[in-house]
Scaffold this motif. Structure first.
Motif: not given
Length: 379
Positions: A14-19, A95-97, A200-202
């Motif tokens: 969930p934290a990655r989604l929020v970010s 989700d890590d973008i 976009i970057q990782q």
């Protein structure tokens, strides 16, 4: 108009989604979440519902991890959304973008493409760089790039509806990681480009939770070498074919640039009094611009050139028109508000009001005038 954007995210992240949501909100775009397939939670039957150990032995040098299998299945869910949707294309994000460019400009660039481009990578894999085989200026912000080998990674990419259908049809069984499989684009009959500089970057602060590629696995060196040699040769042929196809699309596209009000392209044998450029394209010698017979009267003796006069639309892009100085494109000159360029064949030139080529044979924009012949034809 924004295309559908899909963000792949594990329920346990969930934290990655929020970010990711915060970053996309800042970029003023909306998205739909794709519930990622958690490979670590799948049983053996579920893991092999799409993954084929037999194909893996033929196509890849390592057994795929549950995370890599789940990652591939997650991207297939996004492809199904695009294939069944109404939009011409969609954008798939992990989700890590981290958004480093203006996504509105990205969509403008993608919307300007009038041919079936299939797949366009919007992010590199970590800090990976690849050699460029061909590049076309798309807008002031972006180039459409063909790499010598498609970029690794699937952190962010645009995918057409047609390409999504093809990828789904070719992945009912798979044996490679999803990004490696897309790199073998000739097998799927698709094209893979990159939009550069990447918008976009990782986010390297996050580790991949889906692919877990660092898990220790046995690597078959002989098998890997054989696969790499075969892929190298086929990739080289496929990249050349992709570039040839792109060039043909640039000539045959049926869309007229909305920023151009008129085009005059007299034939090489025409007696038209249209203005001619005053600098030889080959030797840069200035002179009267007259041509006699089949050879140029300049001292270099180059073949005759055709003058093309493009009148830029003053109502839509006056700043760009005024900023194109006569010396910004060589050889050119301004005549009655028109930009005149001398070229060997009309098919070599594309002119856009916002981007000036560095030479008369430069391809400058897909949203540009497509000159088919020296007879004044334009599509």
């Amino acid at each position: 108009m924004q295309p559908p954007i899909y963000v792949i995210n594990l329920d346990r992240s969930p934290a990655r989604l929020v970010s990711c949501q915060q970053r996309l909100n800042t970029a003023k775009v909306t998205f739909e979440r794709i519930h990622a397939v958690d490979g670590a939670a799948l049983n053996d039957d579920q893991l092999h519902s799409f993954y084929s150990a037999e194909r893996n032995q033929k196509e890849y040098y390592k057994t795929l991890t549950p995370g890599e299998i789940g990652c591939y299945m997650s991207h297939r869910k996004a492809w199904q959304k695009i294939a069944s949707g109404q939009s011409r294309y969609g954008i798939v994000l992990e989700d890590d973008i981290n958004v480093v460019g203006d996504l509105s400009h990205v969509m403008q660039a993608l919307n300007s493409l009038s041919f079936n481009w299939d797949t366009i990578k919007l992010a590199p894999y970590k800090t990976t760089q690849r050699s460029i085989a061909h590049s076309v200026v798309l807008t002031e912000q972006f180039n459409l790039v063909t790499h010598t080998k498609p970029m690794t990674g699937c952190a962010a990419y645009a995918l057409t509806k047609q390409a999504a259908i093809k990828l789904l049809a070719h992945s009912t069984e798979f044996g490679r990681p999803v990004d490696t499989d897309i790199q073998h684009f000739w097998e799927k009959n698709i094209h893979v480009f990159s939009l550069m500089p990447y918008p976009i970057q990782q986010d390297l602060a996050f580790n991949s939770e889906m692919q877990d590629r660092k898990q220790r696995r046995k690597s078959h060196r002989a098998r890997r070498l054989k696969q790499q040699v075969s892929a190298f040769l086929r990739n080289k042929i496929a990249v050349k074919q992709q570039i040839r196809t792109l060039k043909a699309e640039l000539v045959n596209t049926t869309e007229t640039c909305s920023t151009v009000s008129s085009v005059i392209a007299p034939s090489a044998t025409s007696s038209s009094s249209a203005p001619r450029a005053t600098t030889c394209p080959r030797c840069a010698t200035t002179g009267p611009g007259a041509r006699r017979g089949t050879r140029c009267t300049w001292r270099c003796g180059s073949p005759p050139r055709t003058s093309i006069m493009v009148t830029l639309c003053s109502s839509r892009c006056p700043p760009s028109t005024s900023s194109l100085a006569p010396n910004s494109v060589r050889p050119t000159r301004w005549t009655g508000g028109a930009l005149v360029v001398m070229v060997s064949t009309c098919s070599e030139v594309e002119l856009a009001c916002k981007t000036a080529p560095s030479s008369p044979t430069s391809r400058t924009s897909l949203a540009a005038v497509r000159l088919l012949s020296t007879t004044g034809s334009i599509v």
